[in-house]
Design a protein around this motif. Sequence first.
Motif, mmCIF file in Angstrom:
data_model
loop_
_atom_site.group_PDB
_atom_site.id
_atom_site.type_symbol
_atom_site.label_atom_id
_atom_site.label_comp_id
_atom_site.label_asym_id
_atom_site.label_seq_id
_atom_site.Cartn_x
_atom_site.Cartn_y
_atom_site.Cartn_z
ATOM 1 N N UNK A 1 -3.063 -5.896 13.716
ATOM 2 C CA UNK A 1 -3.476 -4.711 12.960
ATOM 3 C C UNK A 1 -2.200 -4.040 12.468
ATOM 4 N N UNK A 2 -2.107 -3.805 11.160
ATOM 5 C CA UNK A 2 -0.876 -3.270 10.582
ATOM 6 C C UNK A 2 -0.984 -1.791 10.272
ATOM 7 N N UNK A 3 0.069 -1.068 10.575
ATOM 8 C CA UNK A 3 0.132 0.339 10.180
ATOM 9 C C UNK A 3 1.584 0.773 10.078
ATOM 10 N N UNK A 4 1.787 1.864 9.363
ATOM 11 C CA UNK A 4 3.132 2.403 9.179
ATOM 12 C C UNK A 4 3.318 2.800 7.728
ATOM 13 N N UNK A 5 3.006 4.039 7.410
ATOM 14 C CA UNK A 5 3.272 4.554 6.070
ATOM 15 C C UNK A 5 2.331 4.097 4.980
ATOM 16 N N UNK A 6 1.131 3.664 5.351
ATOM 17 C CA UNK A 6 0.159 3.274 4.317
ATOM 18 C C UNK A 6 -0.384 4.536 3.652
ATOM 19 N N UNK A 7 -0.113 4.684 2.365
ATOM 20 C CA UNK A 7 -0.529 5.891 1.639
ATOM 21 C C UNK A 7 -1.701 5.627 0.695
ATOM 22 N N UNK A 8 -1.944 4.337 0.395
ATOM 23 C CA UNK A 8 -2.989 4.021 -0.588
ATOM 24 C C UNK A 8 -3.415 2.558 -0.447
ATOM 25 N N UNK A 9 -4.318 2.144 -1.310
ATOM 26 C CA UNK A 9 -4.854 0.791 -1.238
ATOM 27 C C UNK A 9 -3.805 -0.288 -1.447
ATOM 28 N N UNK A 10 -2.894 -0.039 -2.354
ATOM 29 C CA UNK A 10 -1.831 -1.010 -2.594
ATOM 30 C C UNK A 10 -1.052 -1.298 -1.326
ATOM 31 N N UNK A 11 -0.696 -0.234 -0.621
ATOM 32 C CA UNK A 11 0.075 -0.389 0.615
ATOM 33 C C UNK A 11 -0.728 -1.173 1.656
ATOM 34 N N UNK A 12 -2.025 -0.914 1.723
ATOM 35 C CA UNK A 12 -2.879 -1.601 2.695
ATOM 36 C C UNK A 12 -2.898 -3.096 2.414
ATOM 37 N N UNK A 13 -3.029 -3.461 1.141
ATOM 38 C CA UNK A 13 -3.027 -4.886 0.759
ATOM 39 C C UNK A 13 -1.680 -5.514 1.114
ATOM 40 N N UNK A 14 -0.604 -4.768 0.924
ATOM 41 C CA UNK A 14 0.738 -5.293 1.266
ATOM 42 C C UNK A 14 0.783 -5.728 2.739
ATOM 43 N N UNK A 15 0.239 -4.888 3.625
ATOM 44 C CA UNK A 15 0.222 -5.238 5.054
ATOM 45 C C UNK A 15 -0.634 -6.478 5.309
ATOM 46 N N UNK A 16 -1.735 -6.607 4.600
ATOM 47 C CA UNK A 16 -2.612 -7.768 4.822
ATOM 48 C C UNK A 16 -1.930 -9.043 4.336
ATOM 49 N N UNK A 17 -1.242 -8.956 3.233
ATOM 50 C CA UNK A 17 -0.494 -10.125 2.742
ATOM 51 C C UNK A 17 0.575 -10.534 3.753
#
Lengths: 302, 256
Positions: free
Chosen positions: A241-257
């Motif tokens: 499970x990724x977290x750390x500074x996710x501000x929006x959907x783009x950031x969330x996708x970055x963690x999933x990638x």
Amino acid sequence: MANLSVNIGGLELQNPVMTASGTFGYGEEFTPFIDINRLGAYIIKGTTLNPRQGNDYPRMVETPAGMLNAVGLQNKGVDYFIEHIYPRIKDYKSHLIVNVSGANVDDYAETARRLHPLDGVKAIEVNISCPNVKEGGMAFGTTTSGAAAVTKAVREAYPGKTLIVKLSPNVTSIADIARAVEAEGADSVSLINTLMGMSIDVEKRRPHLSTVTGGLSGPAVRPVAVRMVWQVAKAVKIPVVGLGGIMNGRDAIEFMLAGARAIEIGTANFVDPAVTMKVIDYMEDYCQRHGISDINEIVGCI
Amino acid sequence: MKQVKDFIIIDNCKIGEAYCKMRLAPADGSILPEMLPGQFVEVAVETPGVLLRRPISINDVDRQANILTLLVRNAGRGTSALIDMKAGERLNLLLPLGNGFSTEAPAGARLILIGGGVGVAPLLYLGKVLKEKGFEPEFLLGARTVADLLSLDDFKAVGKVHVCTEDGSEGVKGFVTAHPCLSEKATRYYCCGPAPMMKAVAKVARQNGVDCEVSLENMMACGLGACLCCVEKTVKGNVCVCTEGPVFNINELTWE
């Protein structure tokens, strides 16, 4: 519409979006702005065996693209939670996950044991990474032996339900810690907790926080978090499970990638209390734009 | 009900170098939500280097014109950007937040509203509401110098105004606690300003046996009681200023 559901150590989430502990209260604070039923899961405030008053004020200071906090796990204890808070928040359609912390191994295990019978608590997230308490917390998360000992004890006290261990970035090799908790039966790891930091008021010549040091969160930590998620996802078989500074959907996708099966939104809740809903909408839109039928396809493709 | 809402800046008047009075209307033309005197808003500041919203107290609510007024002091990067904003620009607000002052009192009660610096901001709306309820609120306003006395005319339109300046450039010279009106009988003090001033006023209130409410401005992040950053020590333990406050009766606080 694309499939957004993901599985975190046996727990099926309707979408990958969760809230980070300590940034979402007990969820109730956000009901004027969002529909909690739409979340993948909501992880509530760190809970300890005994009540804690937390650290002295000041506990927070804004820093470049982030904030330092030193709340120190203020909460009313697990029994108060079970009796007074749990009944109010247990019936949402999305999963309730309780974040658990402790001053020693027995405290962690006992808190987990008391939460285990609650049908509405679908998982616990064990916090071995809080930088703001004197005993316990991060002390366990910075050595493989400490992380393993807590995980082993909690696993025994919390059998058959999903156990997530939240990792500290304040270590030399987060992948080693992740392997150690995986070996002791963790179903998933979440990362990163806050990065230890410090800020000084140069006019007053004193630290901004009562505790001198605190935990850094917000967009400032994001590249560090993405790198660590990428490393850990390659090191373990359990979902990350990724977290750390996710501000929006783009950031969330970055963690999933980078390898996260699900994500948590933290500091962004303070800026926009409706951000979680926007991230879920973005994920749907992203899948459509990229011709993705199942969001699991993108997990760890880097 | 708390909400996130876009507003349009109707006008933004600079007061000296360090302050501005900003008048806002809902961008969608909707009616302003219910707001109590002493409540505050959290303003999203779209400027580089600013992450968190800025808590600003409600200076005035004009129901007829559907306009909300904020009085802002330049306290750093975020508020400085607010001062530079122009009419027609948009601002995103989280509102209304916090508990507000109590506006119930016995008929004929003597209510003194004591403000220091930009702490005078919430007292204007409070004074108007008290006046509507049939009271005759008095203001005791303090500042470093005459140039820091904000919106005096607005206050004069609501009630009697006593003034103190530290340099004596207007009114009584010294801190508000030196003003003779505090040695007269009163029912309640409402106080908002720097912490040392509020503590001094609380002390006078205790000595005089006067009920006293203070509005705290602890550093906060969410404004919703979620982050637990803005806590104040009270007789009930640490509580969030953003939800249990910002207004506290001094009996709830652990001030000496």
